[in-house]
Design an enzyme around this catalytic site. Sequence first.
Site, PDB file in Angstrom:
ATOM      1  CB  ILE A 188     -28.006  21.961   2.414  1.00 42.78           C
ATOM      2  CG1 ILE A 188     -28.190  20.440   2.262  1.00 42.78           C
ATOM      3  CG2 ILE A 188     -27.737  22.329   3.857  1.00 42.78           C
ATOM      4  CD1 ILE A 188     -26.969  19.643   2.705  1.00 42.78           C
ATOM      5  CG  ASP A 189     -27.955  25.364  -2.392  1.00 41.06           C
ATOM      6  OD1 ASP A 189     -29.063  25.737  -1.974  1.00 41.06           O
ATOM      7  OD2 ASP A 189     -27.010  26.136  -2.623  1.00 41.06           O
ATOM      8  NE  ARG A 190     -30.800  17.253  -7.959  1.00 38.67           N
ATOM      9  CZ  ARG A 190     -31.486  16.999  -9.065  1.00 38.67           C
ATOM     10  NH1 ARG A 190     -32.238  17.960  -9.601  1.00 38.67           N
ATOM     11  NH2 ARG A 190     -31.429  15.808  -9.641  1.00 38.67           N
TER      12      ARG A 190
END
Length: 315
Positions: free
Chosen positions: A144-146
């Site tokens: 998942i995105d940062r």
Amino acid sequence: MSEIRTKVQFVDIDEDMAGQRIDNFLRNQLKNLPKSMVYRIVRKGEVRVNKKRIKAEYKLQAGDIVRIPPVTLEEKDDEPVISTKLNKVASLESNIIFEDDHVLILNKPSGLAVHGGSGLKFGAIEALRALRPTARFLELVHRIDRDTSGILLVAKKRSALRHLQAQFREKTVKKFYFALVMGQWKATCKAINAPLLKNEVNSIVRVNPKGKASETRFKIIEKFDDATLIQASPITGRTHQIRVHTQYAGHPIAWDDRYGDRRFDAYTGKCGLDRLFLHAANIKFVHPSTEKVVDISAPLEAKLERALKALRKSS
């Protein structure tokens, strides 16, 4: 940087190690050996499986005995050791919301990358390995995105990794996100099918007919004066999919530094928000060992809850 000479190794392949290609197995066993050298020792016949030469694409089977020849490895003297005493690492222990012998699920904080690299000393997976030093195997099942918080699935066995990744490929894993978007989301907008194309230079994703087929389903959770809390369920797993699809619908997510709207950030900032309001809230999958459906939810962090409370009050 110094060099060390390893000794010959004989590895018995068990059920959990079976199924992977020999080149990938060797790269995992000999982490500091250049990729070209891995293929060279296989090609020269220095690596043997059951006393026989094999090719790099050979898939290991349970019961195989792999001979790994002596090699010279570079020992990185300045490689940082991740300390479990670091607040950011130690705090992750309380963010583990499910764990057994096969699976670990982390409620990942916003701002923490899933893995190190690109100037980052460590990410979630490196921190978890530091917290679980005796674990033989810990690998990310997905990413998942940062800046996105919430559920991150980690496999503790290779067999579990294969099982779970197969579910992701077959699109049987159900994932649900909470997102705070600008304006009034229309109840009639229950799904967006729009192909996405990623610019490999700047990693910006746009809706483009030449892109990959992408689908996200939506449901309204709560409405405010100038914002809507929605549930987003990605059917496909493209980069930045939810963020781009909501922008495409005219309702960008709060505090999205790539696809957002600064006017909306200013509005939600008055509620104490200063991070991307996108949270992986729930996941449903088949457990790789028990074959039972696992349904796990990750609570919103306090900052997001406070922002919602403030929006309710102002509305």
